[in-house]
Design a protein around this motif. Structure first.
Motif, PDB file in Angstrom:
ATOM      1  N   ILE A  27       0.731  -1.165  -0.070  1.00 55.57           N
ATOM      2  CA  ILE A  27      -0.036   0.037   0.131  1.00 55.57           C
ATOM      3  C   ILE A  27       0.898   1.390  -0.032  1.00 55.57           C
ATOM      4  O   ILE A  27       0.259   2.297  -0.412  1.00 55.57           O
ATOM      5  N   LEU A  28       2.176   1.126   0.443  1.00 54.37           N
ATOM      6  CA  LEU A  28       2.944   2.285   0.914  1.00 54.37           C
ATOM      7  C   LEU A  28       3.297   3.113  -0.500  1.00 54.37           C
ATOM      8  O   LEU A  28       2.949   4.309  -0.596  1.00 54.37           O
ATOM      9  N   PRO A  29       3.619   2.234  -1.569  1.00 52.19           N
ATOM     10  CA  PRO A  29       3.844   3.136  -2.893  1.00 52.19           C
ATOM     11  C   PRO A  29       2.774   3.844  -3.464  1.00 52.19           C
ATOM     12  O   PRO A  29       2.930   5.103  -3.959  1.00 52.19           O
ATOM     13  N   VAL A  30       1.652   3.205  -3.393  1.00 55.97           N
ATOM     14  CA  VAL A  30       0.318   3.874  -3.721  1.00 55.97           C
ATOM     15  C   VAL A  30      -0.053   5.104  -3.076  1.00 55.97           C
ATOM     16  O   VAL A  30      -0.327   5.961  -3.671  1.00 55.97           O
ATOM     17  N   ALA A  31      -0.081   5.169  -1.713  1.00 56.75           N
ATOM     18  CA  ALA A  31      -0.256   6.146  -0.775  1.00 56.75           C
ATOM     19  C   ALA A  31       0.817   7.264  -1.087  1.00 56.75           C
ATOM     20  O   ALA A  31       0.256   8.717  -1.160  1.00 56.75           O
ATOM     21  N   ILE A  32       1.954   6.954  -1.242  1.00 58.58           N
ATOM     22  CA  ILE A  32       2.912   8.128  -1.437  1.00 58.58           C
ATOM     23  C   ILE A  32       2.874   8.853  -2.809  1.00 58.58           C
ATOM     24  O   ILE A  32       2.634   9.819  -2.719  1.00 58.58           O
ATOM     25  N   LEU A  33       2.616   7.935  -3.891  1.00 57.67           N
ATOM     26  CA  LEU A  33       2.440   8.663  -5.208  1.00 57.67           C
ATOM     27  C   LEU A  33       1.024   9.288  -5.352  1.00 57.67           C
ATOM     28  O   LEU A  33       1.069  10.362  -6.000  1.00 57.67           O
ATOM     29  N   PHE A  34       0.101   8.707  -4.661  1.00 55.26           N
ATOM     30  CA  PHE A  34      -1.306   9.470  -4.704  1.00 55.26           C
ATOM     31  C   PHE A  34      -1.395  10.798  -3.932  1.00 55.26           C
ATOM     32  O   PHE A  34      -1.885  11.815  -4.386  1.00 55.26           O
ATOM     33  N   THR A  35      -0.405  11.170  -2.892  1.00 52.10           N
ATOM     34  CA  THR A  35      -0.212  12.021  -2.193  1.00 52.10           C
ATOM     35  C   THR A  35       0.638  13.169  -2.886  1.00 52.10           C
ATOM     36  O   THR A  35       0.071  14.192  -2.958  1.00 52.10           O
ATOM     37  N   ALA A  36       1.592  12.483  -3.546  1.00 55.48           N
ATOM     38  CA  ALA A  36       2.585  13.697  -4.248  1.00 55.48           C
ATOM     39  C   ALA A  36       2.161  14.131  -5.485  1.00 55.48           C
ATOM     40  O   ALA A  36       2.690  15.045  -6.174  1.00 55.48           O
ATOM     41  N   LEU A  37       1.112  13.461  -6.396  1.00 53.14           N
ATOM     42  CA  LEU A  37       0.938  13.553  -7.626  1.00 53.14           C
ATOM     43  C   LEU A  37      -0.596  13.915  -7.725  1.00 53.14           C
ATOM     44  O   LEU A  37      -1.272  13.528  -6.916  1.00 53.14           O
ATOM     45  N   ASN A  38      -0.788  14.588  -9.018  1.00 55.25           N
ATOM     46  CA  ASN A  38      -2.162  14.918  -9.315  1.00 55.25           C
ATOM     47  C   ASN A  38      -2.948  13.565  -9.815  1.00 55.25           C
ATOM     48  O   ASN A  38      -2.084  12.588 -10.283  1.00 55.25           O
ATOM     49  N   VAL A  39      -4.019  13.487 -10.017  1.00 54.54           N
ATOM     50  CA  VAL A  39      -4.688  12.161 -10.653  1.00 54.54           C
ATOM     51  C   VAL A  39      -4.122  11.691 -11.822  1.00 54.54           C
ATOM     52  O   VAL A  39      -3.722  10.709 -11.955  1.00 54.54           O
TER      53      VAL A  39
END
Length: 304
Positions: free
Chosen positions: A34-46
């Motif tokens: 779950i960690l990479p998904v949470a980090i990428l979704f926080t740092a990037l727009n959709v």
């Protein structure tokens, strides 16, 4: 530019974690997926998030479609936690929403599997129990112990108990995955310039006092069903009792952290205290007493 390369690195990490799910490391990597998904979704727009995730899914889908199914399963909790991080929600709310997403997914999978794919969870659990106990049976064949312990009746009882405790396993696994993700995501996102609220300090951990009454109710129910054949009530007791005991264990740990802070003891003391609390179930009485009586207030007053 630095942030772009950081997100690319996390996409690669996401790919490696997905590919490891069918390896011997899957037990460990499942807690990290779950960690990479949470980090990428926080740092990037959709849009950017999709551009980072889609190539990973195409690669793993080309290798085997099952990777895409596993990725989809772990995607939703990651999106939920990432969205909450974007909103700078309190840490406890992030954990609640992430854990709820996991539980809902598990329930949905069980429902769909049972309704449309003839999934028989009872048979599956029975096979797991037999596979797990088989080496133990073989070890005791020569000594004759296996024949006395691993009788067909005992194996059937073990399978039934395991089946009844599936809800407890689902709750604990979703809790652990969410906690591990938050514990790792917060320092990583902070280092990337995103402010993520922390959980309360361990010395401030406190559960509602009403847990004591729930525990008393479950204890009365467990005494009442000893000679009963009510499997539904038995399942409630088997799942609620260890969950409440787990809460009291955390409460006891919080008390030791509070005591260490007030007395200015060495910081390692509460970690040493955690060993008997985790290993010896009667130690949860400290958590119960901490909830039932104003122990922390009395310690604070004595200090004054």
């Amino acid at each position: 530019m630095k942030q772009r390369w950081t997100t690319v690195v996390w996409s690669v990490i996401y790919l490696i974690l997905l590919l490891s799910l069918l390896s011997g490391f899957s037990i460990v990597t499942a807690f990290l997926l779950i960690l990479p998904v949470a980090i990428l979704f926080t740092a990037l727009n959709v849009k950017s998030f999709i551009l980072h995730i889609l190539p990973v899914w195409l690669v793993v889908g080309f290798i085997h479609p099952i990777y895409v199914m596993l990725a989809a399963y772990f995607l939703i909790p990651g999106l939920v936690m990432g969205y909450m991080y974007r909103k700078r929600a309190p840490a406890m709310r992030v954990l609640k929403y992430g854990m709820s997403a996991f539980l809902l997914e598990m329930l949905l999978l069980l429902t769909v599997g049972t309704a449309f794919f003839q999934l028989n969870l009872s048979e599956y659990v029975d096979e797991i129990v037999k596979m797990t106990t088989a080496p133990l049976q073989e070890m005791g064949v020569n000594s004759g112990v296996a024949g006395q312990i691993w009788t067909p009746e005992n194996l059937e009882m073990l399978s039934q108990r395991t089946m009844q405790m599936v809800p407890f396993a689902m709750i604990i696994s979703s809790f652990l995955m969410t906690v591990v993700t938050h514990a790792l995501a917060r320092p990583i996102l902070n280092s990337m310039g995103y402010s993520v609220p922390a959980l309360k300090k361990a010395r401030e951990w406190r559960f509602p006092r009403s847990l004591i009454w729930y525990y008393l109710l479950i204890w009365i129910m467990s005494a009442a069903i000893k000679d009963s054949s009510n499997t539904f009530i038995e399942m409630i007791v088997l799942n609620a009792m260890p969950l409440l005991q787990f809460c009291f264990m955390i409460q006891a740990l919080g008390f030791f952290f509070y005591l260490t802070h007030q007395k200015k003891w060495h910081p390692i003391i509460p970690f040493l205290a955690a060993i008997p609390i985790v290993l010896f179930q009667p130690m949860i009485i400290l958590g119960i007493l901490d909830l039932a009586f104003p122990l922390r207030q009395s310690i604070s007053n004595k200090k004054r």
